[in-house]
Design an enzyme around this catalytic site. Structure first.
Site, PDB file in Angstrom:
ATOM      1  N   LYS A  45     -11.164   8.801  88.304  1.00 17.37           N
ATOM      2  CA  LYS A  45     -10.775   9.988  89.054  1.00 17.37           C
ATOM      3  C   LYS A  45     -10.678   9.662  90.545  1.00 17.37           C
ATOM      4  O   LYS A  45     -11.374   8.782  91.047  1.00 17.37           O
ATOM      5  CB  LYS A  45     -11.808  11.093  88.816  1.00 17.37           C
ATOM      6  CG  LYS A  45     -11.488  12.427  89.472  1.00 17.37           C
ATOM      7  CD  LYS A  45     -12.529  13.461  89.099  1.00 17.37           C
ATOM      8  CE  LYS A  45     -12.339  14.749  89.889  1.00 17.37           C
ATOM      9  NZ  LYS A  45     -11.007  15.354  89.660  1.00 17.37           N
ATOM     10  N   ASP A  74      -1.978   2.217  93.904  1.00 19.45           N
ATOM     11  CA  ASP A  74      -2.233   3.572  94.387  1.00 19.45           C
ATOM     12  C   ASP A  74      -1.317   3.851  95.577  1.00 19.45           C
ATOM     13  O   ASP A  74      -1.289   3.064  96.524  1.00 19.45           O
ATOM     14  CB  ASP A  74      -3.702   3.704  94.802  1.00 19.45           C
ATOM     15  CG  ASP A  74      -4.105   5.135  95.131  1.00 19.45           C
ATOM     16  OD1 ASP A  74      -3.204   5.956  95.387  1.00 19.45           O
ATOM     17  OD2 ASP A  74      -5.309   5.423  95.128  1.00 19.45           O
TER      18      ASP A  74
END
Length: 359
Positions: A45, A74
């Site tokens: 998460k 990311d």
């Protein structure tokens, strides 16, 4: 707690499926010792400390491998902040860490390589642009193609530079699961396209002929299929690929971690390490109680979820990492954090301030 009762049953089944009995120590040393391992994904998460874990793990791997690559998938690209150094889309040596290089990757639309679709000669530039636009609409909108191209580019870079092992600092869970499922889903689409190739070729050649262009070459679809199958095969090989799950001892993070592990199991991707970040070890008074009310409340809340993690993941290497008193950035701190990933400190004997007092 009732939310996890269903998962307890599934995890118990998963434990029963273990062929042998192992002693799952709280360490990532098993990853460092697995010399054939080539692809290591670190995910979870958002906001749980994935980048700190992936960077620290990469630093430790660089001590036992001659060539390690750290890749950020990311969109936020936090590895530059962790190492206090800028990185680009090509492998760049990490200052102060021999044998380690890092790069940032974005999944972007497949702008490059479309020229190979066309035979040389024939047609004006405007006609070529129109045909290119049509092909991008037909092929470029395949679900997951952007992520697939990003993965294939990574494989090409690794093959070219001969890296021993690659660590992925991934995006939050949903994006990462899509990335890992791409080879399987794209493979199904490509197999269907191969079967339809003669029909597609006729249509595209008729269209190009009407524009006064040479025939369109779609044989590249045959070339993509072996690459997709290789990606899928290597991701499902536990000797080559593993996934390190990172979470914090809170409900939403634990719930998402279990969902992640369930999905990885469905994708046949190995995962046997869980890093629990930001565990509180507050200063205590003479009676052994936390010295502040907030610390006591947070510690009690975390204990509930730490107990659930112990029950859920008894067949995993679960590492509990303390909430550090300073930011985990810069090579010295990443080295220290990585050391704790291998051998977690005994917080019954140490103060949280003892962990960084010499840095």
């Amino acid at each position: 707690f009732q939310t996890f009762q269903h998962y307890f049953k599934q995890i118990n089944l998963r434990s029963l499926m273990m062929a042998e009995s192992f002693d799952f120590e709280p360490t990532i040393a098993n990853i460092l010792e697995q010399k054939e391992l080539k692809w290591i994904f670190v995910g979870g998460k958002g906001g749980v400390g994935k980048t700190s874990v992936s960077c620290s793990l990469a630093v430790q791997l660089a001590k036992c491998h001659s060539s390690v690559l750290l890749i950020s998938t990311d969109p936020a690209h936090n590895i530059a902040d962790s190492f206090e150094q800028q990185f680009t889309r090509t492998p760049t040596p990490v200052k102060g860490v021999p044998n380690l290089q890092a790069m940032e990757v974005d999944s972007s639309p497949p702008e490059e390589g479309m020229e190979e679709v066309f035979a040389e000669g024939g047609g004006s530039e405007e006609q070529h642009n129109l045909m290119r636009s049509i092909m991008k609409d037909v092929v470029g909108n395949l679900p997951g193609l952007d992520e697939f191209i990003a993965l294939t580019n990574i494989f090409k870079i690794v093959d070219t530079h001969h890296f021993d092992v690659v660590v992925f600092d991934t995006a939050p869970t949903g994006h990462t699961l899509r990335l890992l499922s791409i080879p399987q889903s794209i493979g199904k689409v490509l197999r269907q396209l191969v079967q339809m190739k003669s029909w597609m070729s006729g249509i595209m050649n008729s269209l190009s002929g009407s524009l006064g262009m040479n025939n369109v070459n779609i044989d590249y679809i045959d070339d993509l299929l072996p690459l997709v199958e290789r990606l899928d095969k290597e991701l499902k090989n536990p000797d080559l690929t593993t996934f390190v799950c990172v979470c914090i001892p809170e409900f939403l993070s634990l719930y998402e971690t279990e969902r992640l592990i369930q999905k990885l199991t469905a994708l046949d991707i190995d995962t046997h390490n869980v890093v629990v970040n930001q565990v509180m070890y507050p200063d205590r008074d003479s009676k052994g109680c936390p010295s502040c009310a907030l610390c006591a409340a947070r510690t009690n809340m975390q204990k509930k979820y730490l107990d659930q993690i112990a029950d859920l993941y008894e067949d995993f290497h679960v590492v509990k990492m303390p909430l550090m008193p300073v930011e985990v950035k810069g090579v010295p701190m990443l080295q220290r954090f990585g050391k704790f990933l291998q051998a977690p400190p005994d917080m019954e004997k140490l103060s949280i301030h003892d962990l960084v007092k010499d840095l």
